[in-house]
Scaffold this motif. Structure first.
Motif, PDB file in Angstrom:
ATOM      1  N   THR A  69       0.835  -1.200   0.000  1.00  0.00           N
ATOM      2  CA  THR A  69       0.000   0.000   0.000  1.00  0.00           C
ATOM      3  C   THR A  69       0.869   1.249   0.000  1.00  0.00           C
ATOM      4  N   ASP A  70       0.291   2.343  -0.480  1.00  0.00           N
ATOM      5  CA  ASP A  70       1.014   3.617  -0.460  1.00  0.00           C
ATOM      6  C   ASP A  70       1.328   4.058   0.961  1.00  0.00           C
ATOM      7  N   VAL A  71       0.390   3.844   1.877  1.00  0.00           N
ATOM      8  CA  VAL A  71       0.616   4.237   3.272  1.00  0.00           C
ATOM      9  C   VAL A  71       1.813   3.470   3.835  1.00  0.00           C
ATOM     10  N   GLY A  72       1.871   2.183   3.576  1.00  0.00           N
ATOM     11  CA  GLY A  72       2.995   1.381   4.044  1.00  0.00           C
ATOM     12  C   GLY A  72       4.308   1.843   3.455  1.00  0.00           C
ATOM     13  N   ARG A  73       4.278   2.202   2.194  1.00  0.00           N
ATOM     14  CA  ARG A  73       5.491   2.689   1.525  1.00  0.00           C
ATOM     15  C   ARG A  73       5.957   4.002   2.136  1.00  0.00           C
ATOM     16  N   PHE A  74       5.023   4.944   2.331  1.00  0.00           N
ATOM     17  CA  PHE A  74       5.390   6.242   2.902  1.00  0.00           C
ATOM     18  C   PHE A  74       5.894   6.104   4.335  1.00  0.00           C
ATOM     19  N   VAL A  75       5.217   5.290   5.134  1.00  0.00           N
ATOM     20  CA  VAL A  75       5.610   5.123   6.530  1.00  0.00           C
ATOM     21  C   VAL A  75       6.993   4.479   6.612  1.00  0.00           C
ATOM     22  N   THR A  76       7.197   3.423   5.846  1.00  0.00           N
ATOM     23  CA  THR A  76       8.492   2.740   5.881  1.00  0.00           C
ATOM     24  C   THR A  76       9.619   3.661   5.413  1.00  0.00           C
ATOM     25  N   CYS A  77       9.415   4.366   4.311  1.00  0.00           N
ATOM     26  CA  CYS A  77      10.450   5.291   3.832  1.00  0.00           C
ATOM     27  C   CYS A  77      10.633   6.459   4.793  1.00  0.00           C
ATOM     28  N   GLY A  78       9.573   6.883   5.446  1.00  0.00           N
ATOM     29  CA  GLY A  78       9.686   7.938   6.452  1.00  0.00           C
ATOM     30  C   GLY A  78      10.540   7.503   7.628  1.00  0.00           C
ATOM     31  N   ILE A  79      10.340   6.283   8.081  1.00  0.00           N
ATOM     32  CA  ILE A  79      11.151   5.754   9.186  1.00  0.00           C
ATOM     33  C   ILE A  79      12.606   5.617   8.749  1.00  0.00           C
ATOM     34  N   ILE A  80      12.819   5.122   7.545  1.00  0.00           N
ATOM     35  CA  ILE A  80      14.186   5.002   7.016  1.00  0.00           C
ATOM     36  C   ILE A  80      14.828   6.389   6.933  1.00  0.00           C
ATOM     37  N   GLY A  81      14.081   7.385   6.466  1.00  0.00           N
ATOM     38  CA  GLY A  81      14.590   8.755   6.394  1.00  0.00           C
ATOM     39  C   GLY A  81      14.906   9.322   7.763  1.00  0.00           C
ATOM     40  N   LEU A  82      14.072   9.023   8.744  1.00  0.00           N
ATOM     41  CA  LEU A  82      14.312   9.488  10.111  1.00  0.00           C
ATOM     42  C   LEU A  82      15.595   8.877  10.675  1.00  0.00           C
ATOM     43  N   VAL A  83      15.788   7.594  10.458  1.00  0.00           N
ATOM     44  CA  VAL A  83      17.023   6.941  10.914  1.00  0.00           C
ATOM     45  C   VAL A  83      18.233   7.571  10.235  1.00  0.00           C
ATOM     46  N   PHE A  84      18.113   7.860   8.934  1.00  0.00           N
ATOM     47  CA  PHE A  84      19.200   8.532   8.217  1.00  0.00           C
ATOM     48  C   PHE A  84      19.496   9.888   8.846  1.00  0.00           C
ATOM     49  N   ALA A  85      18.452  10.688   9.077  1.00  0.00           N
ATOM     50  CA  ALA A  85      18.646  12.039   9.622  1.00  0.00           C
ATOM     51  C   ALA A  85      19.268  11.997  11.017  1.00  0.00           C
ATOM     52  N   LEU A  86      18.822  11.080  11.859  1.00  0.00           N
ATOM     53  CA  LEU A  86      19.385  10.974  13.209  1.00  0.00           C
ATOM     54  C   LEU A  86      20.838  10.508  13.169  1.00  0.00           C
ATOM     55  N   THR A  87      21.139   9.584  12.276  1.00  0.00           N
ATOM     56  CA  THR A  87      22.526   9.121  12.136  1.00  0.00           C
ATOM     57  C   THR A  87      23.411  10.256  11.634  1.00  0.00           C
ATOM     58  N   TRP A  88      22.924  11.003  10.656  1.00  0.00           N
ATOM     59  CA  TRP A  88      23.662  12.134  10.108  1.00  0.00           C
ATOM     60  C   TRP A  88      23.917  13.172  11.205  1.00  0.00           C
ATOM     61  N   ALA A  89      22.895  13.492  11.976  1.00  0.00           N
ATOM     62  CA  ALA A  89      23.047  14.478  13.046  1.00  0.00           C
ATOM     63  C   ALA A  89      24.030  13.993  14.110  1.00  0.00           C
ATOM     64  N   GLU A  90      23.972  12.717  14.440  1.00  0.00           N
ATOM     65  CA  GLU A  90      24.898  12.185  15.425  1.00  0.00           C
ATOM     66  C   GLU A  90      26.330  12.252  14.924  1.00  0.00           C
ATOM     67  N   LEU A  91      26.555  11.893  13.692  1.00  0.00           N
ATOM     68  CA  LEU A  91      27.915  11.948  13.139  1.00  0.00           C
ATOM     69  C   LEU A  91      28.412  13.390  13.000  1.00  0.00           C
ATOM     70  N   ALA A  92      27.494  14.311  12.692  1.00  0.00           N
ATOM     71  CA  ALA A  92      27.895  15.704  12.474  1.00  0.00           C
ATOM     72  C   ALA A  92      28.187  16.435  13.768  1.00  0.00           C
ATOM     73  N   VAL A  93      27.292  16.315  14.745  1.00  0.00           N
ATOM     74  CA  VAL A  93      27.456  17.127  15.961  1.00  0.00           C
ATOM     75  C   VAL A  93      27.318  16.344  17.254  1.00  0.00           C
ATOM     76  N   GLY A  94      27.023  15.070  17.189  1.00  0.00           N
ATOM     77  CA  GLY A  94      26.929  14.258  18.407  1.00  0.00           C
ATOM     78  C   GLY A  94      25.737  14.620  19.277  1.00  0.00           C
ATOM     79  N   ILE A  95      24.525  14.567  18.748  1.00  0.00           N
ATOM     80  CA  ILE A  95      23.352  14.987  19.500  1.00  0.00           C
ATOM     81  C   ILE A  95      22.979  14.039  20.632  1.00  0.00           C
ATOM     82  N   PHE A  96      23.481  12.829  20.631  1.00  0.00           N
ATOM     83  CA  PHE A  96      23.103  11.864  21.655  1.00  0.00           C
ATOM     84  C   PHE A  96      24.115  11.738  22.792  1.00  0.00           C
ATOM     85  N   HIS A  97      25.116  12.574  22.785  1.00  0.00           N
ATOM     86  CA  HIS A  97      26.111  12.523  23.870  1.00  0.00           C
ATOM     87  C   HIS A  97      25.622  13.218  25.092  1.00  0.00           C
TER      88      HIS A  97
END
Length: 97
Positions: A69-97
């Protein structure tokens, strides 16, 4: 598994936009380094970002092809995008320290 040719037209457009965004993300620091000393990426930085973008793009490609379904596709890609953004932010500035 769904063949790319059977996907609705909007998914084909989103696919092109997604890979275009990945290319822009790779070009942005390269261009910025020519105009300012505040951006200093090394070959390792470009390699890590390229790996992250390829993994994210591949994961979204797989999600779009396997979700029914389109909803499943959007939700899954949204979660993948969120993981990417959080990983990028952690590598760039260390937001989880």
């Amino acid at each position: 598994m769904t063949n790319t040719t059977t996907l609705p037209g909007h998914w084909k457009v989103l696919r092109v936009l997604g890979w275009g965004a990945a290319a822009f993300i790779m070009l942005a620091p390269l261009i910025a380094m020519r105009f300012t000393d505040e951006v200093r990426w090394t070959g390792f930085d470009f390699g890590v970002m390229a790996t992250m973008l390829l993994a994210t793009g591949a994961a979204c490609e797989i999600a779009v092809r396997t979700q029914k379904t389109d909803v499943g596709r959007f939700v899954t890609c949204g979660i993948i995008g969120l993981v990417f953004a959080l990983t990028w932010a952690e590598l760039a500035v260390g937001i989880f320290h």
